[in-house]
Design a protein around this motif. Sequence first.
Motif, PDB file in Angstrom:
ATOM      1  N   THR A  55      -8.084   3.349  -0.688  1.00 36.98           N
ATOM      2  CA  THR A  55      -8.336   4.784  -0.815  1.00 36.98           C
ATOM      3  C   THR A  55      -7.131   5.520  -1.414  1.00 36.98           C
ATOM      4  O   THR A  55      -7.295   6.483  -2.140  1.00 36.98           O
ATOM      5  CB  THR A  55      -8.685   5.405   0.549  1.00 36.98           C
ATOM      6  N   HIS A  56      -5.938   5.044  -1.063  1.00 42.72           N
ATOM      7  CA  HIS A  56      -4.720   5.666  -1.580  1.00 42.72           C
ATOM      8  C   HIS A  56      -3.796   4.583  -2.132  1.00 42.72           C
ATOM      9  O   HIS A  56      -2.899   4.110  -1.416  1.00 42.72           O
ATOM     10  CB  HIS A  56      -3.998   6.457  -0.483  1.00 42.72           C
ATOM     11  N   ASP A  97      -1.280   4.519  -3.972  1.00 41.83           N
ATOM     12  CA  ASP A  97       0.156   4.778  -3.961  1.00 41.83           C
ATOM     13  C   ASP A  97       0.800   4.506  -2.609  1.00 41.83           C
ATOM     14  O   ASP A  97       1.998   4.240  -2.523  1.00 41.83           O
ATOM     15  CB  ASP A  97       0.437   6.236  -4.352  1.00 41.83           C
ATOM     16  N   ASP A  98      -0.015   4.577  -1.524  1.00 41.12           N
ATOM     17  CA  ASP A  98       0.502   4.412  -0.168  1.00 41.12           C
ATOM     18  C   ASP A  98       0.239   3.025   0.404  1.00 41.12           C
ATOM     19  O   ASP A  98       0.609   2.751   1.527  1.00 41.12           O
ATOM     20  CB  ASP A  98      -0.195   5.402   0.789  1.00 41.12           C
ATOM     21  N   SER A  99      -0.454   2.184  -0.333  1.00 36.86           N
ATOM     22  CA  SER A  99      -0.956   0.943   0.231  1.00 36.86           C
ATOM     23  C   SER A  99      -0.154  -0.268  -0.224  1.00 36.86           C
ATOM     24  O   SER A  99      -0.012  -0.520  -1.418  1.00 36.86           O
ATOM     25  CB  SER A  99      -2.424   0.757  -0.177  1.00 36.86           C
ATOM     26  N   ALA A 100       0.381  -1.018   0.771  1.00 37.77           N
ATOM     27  CA  ALA A 100       1.115  -2.240   0.459  1.00 37.77           C
ATOM     28  C   ALA A 100       0.194  -3.273  -0.175  1.00 37.77           C
ATOM     29  O   ALA A 100       0.593  -4.017  -1.067  1.00 37.77           O
ATOM     30  CB  ALA A 100       1.751  -2.810   1.722  1.00 37.77           C
ATOM     31  N   GLU A 108      -0.388  -2.388  -3.730  1.00 41.94           N
ATOM     32  CA  GLU A 108       0.781  -2.721  -4.536  1.00 41.94           C
ATOM     33  C   GLU A 108       0.821  -4.215  -4.815  1.00 41.94           C
ATOM     34  O   GLU A 108       1.072  -4.659  -5.934  1.00 41.94           O
ATOM     35  CB  GLU A 108       2.043  -2.266  -3.793  1.00 41.94           C
TER      36      GLU A 108
END
Length: 65
Positions: free
Chosen positions: A41-42, A44-47, A50
Motif C-alpha cells: 500500500t505504501h 516508500d515505507d515498506s521493507a 524495497e
Amino acid sequence: MVQTRLSCRECHYINHADSQTCENCGSSSLTEDWAGYVVVTHPDDSAIAEEMNVKEPGGYALKVR
Ligand SMILES: [Zn+2]
C-alpha cells in the motif's frame, strides 16, 4: 471455473487472469506459477517493497517460478 491470476515475471505484479501484458510494467512475460500474495500500500515505507524493488502500490507475488 477457476480464475487464475497471472504474475509478471519481471516485476511480480499480479494481473487479471485474462491479461496479455502486465498492467504495471507492460511485460508480456506472465505466469500462473507463483506463490505468496503481498499487497503493497505504501511502497516508500515498506521493507518488503524495497526488497522486491516495488515502486507502485498493488498486489504482488512473493515468489515467481
Ligand atoms: Zn510487470
